[in-house]
Motif scaffolding. Structure first.
Motif, PDB file in Angstrom:
ATOM      1  N   LEU A  84      50.181   0.133 -18.204  1.00 27.80           N
ATOM      2  CA  LEU A  84      50.538   0.747 -16.865  1.00 27.80           C
ATOM      3  C   LEU A  84      49.365   1.444 -15.847  1.00 27.80           C
ATOM      4  N   ALA A  85      48.519   2.292 -16.625  1.00 27.57           N
ATOM      5  CA  ALA A  85      47.476   2.812 -16.044  1.00 27.57           C
ATOM      6  C   ALA A  85      46.480   1.710 -15.711  1.00 27.57           C
ATOM      7  N   ARG A  86      46.179   0.764 -16.531  1.00 27.03           N
ATOM      8  CA  ARG A  86      45.316  -0.246 -16.100  1.00 27.03           C
ATOM      9  C   ARG A  86      45.754  -1.178 -14.747  1.00 27.03           C
ATOM     10  N   ILE A  87      47.036  -1.353 -14.793  1.00 20.14           N
ATOM     11  CA  ILE A  87      47.874  -2.224 -13.635  1.00 20.14           C
ATOM     12  C   ILE A  87      47.436  -1.175 -12.466  1.00 20.14           C
ATOM     13  N   GLN A  92      44.748  -0.651  -7.170  1.00 16.78           N
ATOM     14  CA  GLN A  92      43.723  -0.166  -6.251  1.00 16.78           C
ATOM     15  C   GLN A  92      42.547  -0.678  -6.223  1.00 16.78           C
ATOM     16  N   ASP A  93      42.184  -1.451  -7.069  1.00 18.72           N
ATOM     17  CA  ASP A  93      40.958  -2.465  -6.838  1.00 18.72           C
ATOM     18  C   ASP A  93      41.196  -3.688  -5.811  1.00 18.72           C
ATOM     19  N   LEU A  94      42.560  -4.353  -6.169  1.00 19.77           N
ATOM     20  CA  LEU A  94      43.149  -5.169  -5.256  1.00 19.77           C
ATOM     21  C   LEU A  94      43.159  -4.628  -3.810  1.00 19.77           C
ATOM     22  N   ALA A  95      43.667  -3.513  -3.595  1.00 20.01           N
ATOM     23  CA  ALA A  95      43.742  -2.975  -2.139  1.00 20.01           C
ATOM     24  C   ALA A  95      42.456  -2.731  -1.371  1.00 20.01           C
ATOM     25  N   MET A  96      41.358  -2.603  -2.362  1.00 23.44           N
ATOM     26  CA  MET A  96      39.992  -2.282  -1.727  1.00 23.44           C
ATOM     27  C   MET A  96      39.652  -3.867  -1.536  1.00 23.44           C
ATOM     28  N   LEU A  97      39.690  -4.659  -2.148  1.00 23.86           N
ATOM     29  CA  LEU A  97      39.498  -6.023  -2.063  1.00 23.86           C
ATOM     30  C   LEU A  97      40.133  -6.448  -0.678  1.00 23.86           C
TER      31      LEU A  97
END
Length: 118
Positions: A84-87, A92-97
């Protein structure tokens, strides 16, 4: 059948992740449905980032019997929290992309508009 190489299957067996597999008269491993199910679980655990040492610990607990059910539950609960933490990190990474795609999309569109109006 499960997408693992022969080398990986042998390594899993060598590491104790898989119990010794029955062999045919030519010495080839013969996997039964239970073996395939077990391998699919191991693949999922590995894909979700479970370290091999924890996978080995889990395999040992399963072989030890039902008195380890509580420990197995705890292992999966802890691993689930890490997943869940990795998700959350990936979101967050996807939001930056998505932000960068939006910004560069707008910039590219602005650069193209003056050319189209000529």
């Amino acid at each position: 059948m499960v997408g693992l190489t022969a080398h990986t299957l042998r390594w899993y067996e060598q590491e104790g992740l898989v119990a010794p597999i029955d062999r045919d008269s030519a010495g080839r491993r013969r996997y039964c449905d239970d073996d395939i199910g077990w391998l699919r679980l191991l693949i999922r655990l590995r894909t979700t980032g479970m370290p091999v040492r924890e996978m080995c610990r889990y395999a040992e607990m399963v072989r030890a019997g039902d008195h380890t059910v509580g420990d197995r539950l705890q292992l999966f609960v802890e691993h689930r929290e890490r997943v869940l933490a990795r998700i959350d990190e990936l979101q967050q990474d996807l939001a930056m992309l998505d932000l960068k795609i939006s910004v560069y999309g707008e910039m590219a569109q602005a650069q193209a508009q003056p050319l189209a109006s000529r």
